[in-house]
Write an enzyme that holds these catalytic residues in place. Structure first.
Site, PDB file in Angstrom:
ATOM      1  N   LYS A   1      45.550  40.374  44.855  1.00 48.34           N
ATOM      2  CA  LYS A   1      45.450  39.189  43.993  1.00 48.34           C
ATOM      3  C   LYS A   1      45.882  39.422  42.527  1.00 48.34           C
ATOM      4  O   LYS A   1      47.064  39.370  42.241  1.00 48.34           O
ATOM      5  CB  LYS A   1      44.048  38.580  44.126  1.00 48.34           C
TER       6      LYS A   1
ATOM      7  N   ASP B   1      35.982  46.590  48.566  1.00 52.41           N
ATOM      8  CA  ASP B   1      37.098  45.652  48.627  1.00 52.41           C
ATOM      9  C   ASP B   1      37.074  44.838  47.341  1.00 52.41           C
ATOM     10  O   ASP B   1      36.294  43.896  47.203  1.00 52.41           O
ATOM     11  CB  ASP B   1      36.970  44.764  49.866  1.00 52.41           C
TER      12      ASP B   1
ATOM     13  N   TYR C   1      34.916  39.016  53.537  1.00 55.23           N
ATOM     14  CA  TYR C   1      36.241  38.883  54.140  1.00 55.23           C
ATOM     15  C   TYR C   1      37.107  40.023  53.651  1.00 55.23           C
ATOM     16  O   TYR C   1      37.138  40.322  52.453  1.00 55.23           O
ATOM     17  CB  TYR C   1      36.860  37.542  53.734  1.00 55.23           C
TER      18      TYR C   1
HETATM   19  C1  LIG Z   1      42.002  37.612  49.665  1.00 59.01           C
HETATM   20  C2  LIG Z   1      41.190  38.763  50.139  1.00 59.01           C
HETATM   21  C3  LIG Z   1      41.706  39.707  51.038  1.00 59.01           C
HETATM   22  C4  LIG Z   1      43.015  39.528  51.732  1.00 59.01           C
HETATM   23  O1  LIG Z   1      44.097  39.571  50.879  1.00 59.01           O
HETATM   24  P1  LIG Z   1      45.483  38.887  51.378  1.00 59.01           P
HETATM   25  O2  LIG Z   1      46.425  39.212  50.272  1.00 59.01           O
HETATM   26  O3  LIG Z   1      45.185  37.433  51.539  1.00 59.01           O
HETATM   27  O4  LIG Z   1      45.840  39.539  52.661  1.00 59.01           O
HETATM   28  C5  LIG Z   1      40.945  40.818  51.319  1.00 59.01           C
HETATM   29  N1  LIG Z   1      39.738  40.999  50.773  1.00 59.01           N
HETATM   30  C6  LIG Z   1      39.213  40.112  49.904  1.00 59.01           C
HETATM   31  C7  LIG Z   1      37.875  40.382  49.290  1.00 59.01           C
HETATM   32  C8  LIG Z   1      39.895  38.944  49.591  1.00 59.01           C
HETATM   33  O5  LIG Z   1      39.336  38.043  48.792  1.00 59.01           O
END
Ligand SMILES: *Cc1c(COP(=O)(O)O)cnc(C)c1O
Length: 427
Positions: free
Chosen positions: A266, A238, A143
Site C-alpha cells: 500500500k 502484516d 486479512y
Molecule cells: C491490502 C492488504 C493485503 C493485501 O495486499 P494486496 O496488495 O491487496 O495484495 C495484505 N494484508 C493486509 C493487512 C492488507 O490490508
C-alpha cells in the site's frame, strides 16, 4: 446515480466477472451500484458525472499524501520516460530497500513484490522453509491477501461477503492454518501449548484493519512476541496497511516490538502495485538465489512503483509533527461524529488508531471478529448511502477501515460533519 454510471457498470459486467477487479468494489454489502471514478485530486474524488466527494477510502489505504500529489506524479513521469520495466536490477530498488531498513528496526533486508498478497505468501513460505515446520496460525478477521493458506476466517471482502473460507482451497491446505480470536491471550496460550512445536509462523495485523479497525489490547502483542520467541515460531507482522501510516516506519516502531518478518505494501507504492517482505538477514538469506526457498516476480521492484514509492517515502520522512497533527485531526473528527450520533440517540462504537478508524453500528466494545459482527450492517448501509449523497465517500462495508490523508483539510472535516448531521436525519 447517473445514467452514465449505470451504463459503465453494465458494460463492465459484460466483460469483467462481477464488473469489478476486486470484490469489495462491487458495493454488494451496501446493496448499491458501485460508482465509477473519473479522477481524484488531494482529498477529493470525482465520479463520472463530475460530482465531488471527500474520499475516506484512499484506495484502501495507500494514498496517505492525497491523490495525484505533484511530486509523486513527477517521479512517475520521469521514471516512465526512462522505460517501464527491465527485468534487471535498478538503483531505485536499493534505495527503496535502504529506506525501509533504515526506518523499521526489525528489518535488515527486504525483497520487493508486486502486491501485499505476494508479500504475505512469501513470508509464510519463508517461515516454513526456515523452521522446517508446517502449521501457520492467524487471527480471525485479519486479512493477509488472497493466497490459499491465508483465506481462512479472513477479514476484508471475505468478512463483508460472509464467506467462511473459500471453495477451491483444499481441506488439506486449510487444515494447516489455525485460526485464533484476535486479542485473546488464553486461546493463544492454549494453541501454543498444544501445537507450538509444529507452528512455523503466527501472522498478525498489529492494528487490525480488515474487520474494521480493532487495536490490540494491552500486552496482547507483547505476549505474542514472548510466546513465539520461546517456541521458535516466526512472528510475522502484516503491516501492509499500517506501514508508514502512523510514523516514518511501522506500527512496530510505536509499539516497540520486533517481529521476525514484516509484510509491507500500500503506502510504500504510493498507489502503484507493490508489496515487500523484510526481516532479519539470517532469515531473509534463505530466499533464492542465496538460499533454496523460491520467490520471484517479473515486475517485482518495478521502476514506476519504486520511484513513486521513493517519492512518497521521502515526503513522509520529513513529516514528524504532521503525523501528530493528522492523528489529532482524526481524533477530532471521530469525537464529533460520536457526539452527532449520541445526539440522535444512535449507539455507535468508534474504534480508532491514529488516522484510521471504523464507526461500528453497535454499543461495543469491539475487540475481535465476533464482536465486530454484532454491528447493525443495515444501518451502516443507510449511513453509507446518506453520506455518499452528501458528498462523502466511505468504504462500502462495515468491516473496513476509513483513512485520513495529509491532504484532508479542516474544511473537509467540517464538511464531513455537516454531511453526517444531514445523513443522520434519515437513518
Ligand atoms: C491490502 C492488504 C493485503 C493485501 O495486499 P494486496 O496488495 O491487496 O495484495 C495484505 N494484508 C493486509 C493487512 C492488507 O490490508
Amino acid at each position: 446515480m447517473s445514467k452514465k454510471n449505470e451504463r459503465a457498470f453494465a458494460n463492465a459486467k459484460k466483460f469483467i466477472s462481477g464488473g469489478v477487479n476486486s470484490p469489495v468494489r462491487a458495493w454488494q454489502a451496501v446493496n448499491g451500484t458501485p460508482l465509477f471514478v473519473d479522477k481524484a485530486k488531494g482529498s477529493k474524488i470525482y465520479d463520472l458525472s463530475g460530482k465531488e466527494y471527500i474520499d475516506y477510502v484512499l484506495s484502501w489505504g495507500p494514498i496517505i499524501l492525497g491523490h495525484a500529489h505533484p511530486k509523486i506524479i513527477a517521479a512517475i513521469r520521469q521514471s516512465a520516460i526512462n522505460g517501464t520495466s527491465f527485468g534487471a536490477p535498478t538503483e531505485a530498488e536499493t534505495e527503496m530497500a535502504r529506506l525501509i531498513c533504515e526506518s523499521i528496526p526489525s528489518i535488515e533486508q527486504v525483497r520487493m513484490t508486486s502486491s501485499g498478497t505476494e508479500a504475505a505468501m512469501t513470508a509464510i513460505r519463508l517461515a516454513r522453509g526456515f523452521t522446517g515446520k508446517k502449521l501457520i496460525a492467524k487471527f480471525s478477521g485479519c486479512y493477509h491477501g488472497h493466497a490459499d493458506s491465508m483465506l481462512i476466517k479472513a477479514g476484508s471482502g471475505v468478512t463483508t461477503l460472509g464467506i467462511p473460507g473459500s471453495p477451491g482451497i483444499p481441506e488439506e491446505t486449510a487444515q494447516l492454518t489455525l485460526s485464533l480470536p484476535y486479542n485473546n491471550l488464553d486461546s493463544l496460550q492454549k494453541v501454543i501449548d498444544i501445537h507450538g512445536s509444529q507452528i512455523a509462523a503466527i501472522i498478525v495485523e498489529p492494528i487490525a484493519g480488515n474487520m474494521g479497525v480493532v487495536p490490540p489490547r494491552e500486552v496482547f502483542l507483547e505476549t505474542l512476541r514472548e510466546l513465539t520467541a520461546k517456541k521458535n515460531i516466526i512472528l510475522i507482522f502484516d503491516e501492509v496497511i499500517t506501514g508508514f501510516r502512523f510514523t516514518f516506519g511501522g506500527a512496530q516502531n510505536l509499539l516497540k516490538i520486533k517481529p521476525d518478518l514484516t509484510c509491507l505494501g500500500k503506502i510504500i507504492g504510493a498507489g502503484l502495485p507493490v508489496g515487500a517482505i523484510g526481516g532479519r538477514k539470517e532469515i531473509m538469506s534463505h530466499l533464492a538465489p542465496l538460499g533454496d526457498i523460491y520467490q520471484a516476480g517479473t515486475l517485482s521492484g518495478n521502476p514506476l512503483a519504486m520511484n513513486a514509492g521513493l517519492a512518497a517515502l521521502n515526503l513522509l520522512k520529513e513529516k514528524k509533527d504532521e503525523f501528530k497533527i493528522l492523528d489529532g485531526k482524526t481524533k477530532y473528527l471521530c469525537s464529533e461524529i460520536e457526539n452527532l450520533f449520541k445526539g440522535k440517540g444512535v449507539c455507535v462504537c468508534i474504534n480508532r488508531f491514529h488516522s484510521m478508524f471504523t464507526i461500528f453500528f453497535q454499543e461495543g466494545p469491539v475487540f475481535d471478529l465476533a464482536t465486530a459482527q454484532k454491528s447493525d450492517t443495515k444501518m451502516f448501509a443507510r449511513f453509507f448511502h446518506g453520506m455518499l449523497k452528501q458528498g462523502v465517500w466511505l468504504a462500502p462495508s462495515q468491516f473496513e477501515a476509513l483513512f485520513l490523508s495529509f491532504a484532508h483539510t479542516k474544511k473537509d472535516i467540517s464538511f464531513t460533519l455537516d454531511a453526517c448531521k444531514r445523513a443522520l436525519k434519515n437513518i
